[in-house]
Design a protein around this motif. Sequence first.
Motif, mmCIF file in Angstrom:
data_model
loop_
_atom_site.group_PDB
_atom_site.id
_atom_site.type_symbol
_atom_site.label_atom_id
_atom_site.label_comp_id
_atom_site.label_asym_id
_atom_site.label_seq_id
_atom_site.Cartn_x
_atom_site.Cartn_y
_atom_site.Cartn_z
ATOM 1 N N ILE A 5 0.852 -1.186 0.000
ATOM 2 C CA ILE A 5 0.000 0.000 0.000
ATOM 3 C C ILE A 5 0.887 1.235 0.000
ATOM 4 C CG2 ILE A 5 -1.717 1.315 1.285
ATOM 5 C CD1 ILE A 5 -2.729 -1.345 2.403
ATOM 6 N N LYS A 6 0.654 2.088 -0.991
ATOM 7 C CA LYS A 6 1.420 3.331 -1.084
ATOM 8 C C LYS A 6 0.797 4.369 -0.163
ATOM 9 C CE LYS A 6 2.762 3.046 -5.923
ATOM 10 N NZ LYS A 6 2.647 3.708 -7.226
ATOM 11 N N LYS A 7 1.618 4.982 0.633
ATOM 12 C CA LYS A 7 1.138 6.075 1.465
ATOM 13 C C LYS A 7 1.258 7.360 0.663
ATOM 14 C CE LYS A 7 1.684 4.237 5.971
ATOM 15 N NZ LYS A 7 1.800 4.615 7.345
ATOM 16 N N PRO A 8 0.237 8.200 0.727
ATOM 17 C CA PRO A 8 0.318 9.440 -0.042
ATOM 18 C C PRO A 8 1.411 10.352 0.505
ATOM 19 C CG PRO A 8 -1.594 9.465 1.394
ATOM 20 C CD PRO A 8 -0.994 8.092 1.499
ATOM 21 N N LYS A 9 2.024 11.077 -0.397
ATOM 22 C CA LYS A 9 3.059 12.014 0.006
ATOM 23 C C LYS A 9 2.427 13.212 0.708
ATOM 24 C CE LYS A 9 5.999 10.674 -3.802
ATOM 25 N NZ LYS A 9 6.509 11.006 -5.103
ATOM 26 N N LYS A 10 1.199 13.485 0.363
ATOM 27 C CA LYS A 10 0.475 14.611 0.944
ATOM 28 C C LYS A 10 -0.830 14.106 1.547
ATOM 29 C CE LYS A 10 2.004 18.064 -2.446
ATOM 30 N NZ LYS A 10 2.982 18.696 -1.634
ATOM 31 N N MET A 16 -5.998 19.876 -0.741
ATOM 32 C CA MET A 16 -7.098 20.855 -0.773
ATOM 33 C C MET A 16 -6.573 22.287 -0.820
ATOM 34 S SD MET A 16 -10.026 19.354 -0.986
ATOM 35 C CE MET A 16 -11.168 20.660 -0.536
ATOM 36 N N LYS A 17 -5.398 22.515 -0.277
ATOM 37 C CA LYS A 17 -4.820 23.866 -0.260
ATOM 38 C C LYS A 17 -4.175 24.248 -1.590
ATOM 39 C CE LYS A 17 -3.894 23.686 4.674
ATOM 40 N NZ LYS A 17 -2.852 23.526 5.679
ATOM 41 N N LEU A 18 -3.941 23.268 -2.462
ATOM 42 C CA LEU A 18 -3.294 23.565 -3.737
ATOM 43 C C LEU A 18 -4.258 24.321 -4.660
ATOM 44 C CD1 LEU A 18 -1.425 20.200 -4.370
ATOM 45 C CD2 LEU A 18 -0.458 22.358 -3.562
ATOM 46 N N LEU A 65 -10.354 13.587 -4.283
ATOM 47 C CA LEU A 65 -9.026 13.368 -3.703
ATOM 48 C C LEU A 65 -9.017 12.192 -2.732
ATOM 49 C CD1 LEU A 65 -8.038 17.097 -3.146
ATOM 50 C CD2 LEU A 65 -6.914 15.501 -4.714
ATOM 51 N N MET A 66 -10.051 12.076 -1.908
ATOM 52 C CA MET A 66 -10.118 10.950 -0.955
ATOM 53 C C MET A 66 -10.162 9.626 -1.709
ATOM 54 S SD MET A 66 -12.393 12.341 2.303
ATOM 55 C CE MET A 66 -13.911 11.838 1.595
ATOM 56 N N ALA A 67 -10.977 9.563 -2.768
ATOM 57 C CA ALA A 67 -11.069 8.331 -3.555
ATOM 58 C C ALA A 67 -9.740 8.029 -4.256
ATOM 59 C CB ALA A 67 -12.193 8.450 -4.581
ATOM 60 N N VAL A 73 -4.300 6.250 -6.760
ATOM 61 C CA VAL A 73 -4.192 6.966 -8.029
ATOM 62 C C VAL A 73 -3.180 8.099 -7.885
ATOM 63 C CG1 VAL A 73 -5.470 8.465 -9.637
ATOM 64 C CG2 VAL A 73 -6.562 6.414 -8.692
ATOM 65 N N ASP A 74 -2.366 8.290 -8.916
ATOM 66 C CA ASP A 74 -1.435 9.420 -8.927
ATOM 67 C C ASP A 74 -2.235 10.714 -9.018
ATOM 68 O OD1 ASP A 74 1.201 8.918 -8.587
ATOM 69 O OD2 ASP A 74 1.722 8.912 -10.711
ATOM 70 N N ILE A 75 -1.978 11.642 -8.133
ATOM 71 C CA ILE A 75 -2.699 12.908 -8.125
ATOM 72 C C ILE A 75 -1.795 13.983 -8.702
ATOM 73 C CG2 ILE A 75 -3.830 14.655 -6.710
ATOM 74 C CD1 ILE A 75 -4.425 12.403 -4.676
ATOM 75 N N LYS A 76 -2.220 14.514 -9.822
ATOM 76 C CA LYS A 76 -1.452 15.563 -10.490
ATOM 77 C C LYS A 76 -1.618 16.871 -9.712
ATOM 78 C CE LYS A 76 -1.197 17.924 -14.932
ATOM 79 N NZ LYS A 76 -1.802 18.051 -16.251
ATOM 80 N N GLU A 77 -0.520 17.544 -9.488
ATOM 81 C CA GLU A 77 -0.574 18.832 -8.814
ATOM 82 C C GLU A 77 -0.645 19.939 -9.855
ATOM 83 O OE1 GLU A 77 2.302 19.473 -5.760
ATOM 84 O OE2 GLU A 77 2.115 17.421 -5.029
#
Length: 123
Positions: A5-10, A16-18, A65-67, A73-77
């Motif tokens: 299981i990958k832990k999110p970096k953020k 949400m602040k981005l 984001l939660m899902a 899933v990779d979250i693009k910033e």
Amino acid sequence: MKTNIKKPKKTIEDYMKLPYRMVIVPDEEEGGYTLYFPDLPGCVTCVESLDEAKTMSEDAKREWLMAAIEDGVDIKEPQEEYSGQLRLRMPKSLHRQLSRRASEEGVSLNQYVVYELGRAVTK
């Protein structure tokens, strides 16, 4: 036992602040508006009025984001950071016209200008 299981970096709050860009598209057929975030594929919501846009878009973004975090899933910033503020000068006649239209729509001048700018750049 080791898990993959990958832990999110953020955290959710970090994401949400981005400053994700939100696009507002009027629904010409049924009324209301569709809101989406281009950097978050599939993150879409609909509102009946621009007054609901902030709350509903934040809810949609949080759920997406939660899902994404839960599914790994990779979250693009957002690629570029902007303050979200723009100061400009305009003719008094244009200011008057925009103010009147905002009043007719029952929204603030700021919300109305953002809506019209959004329409202009998505054509």
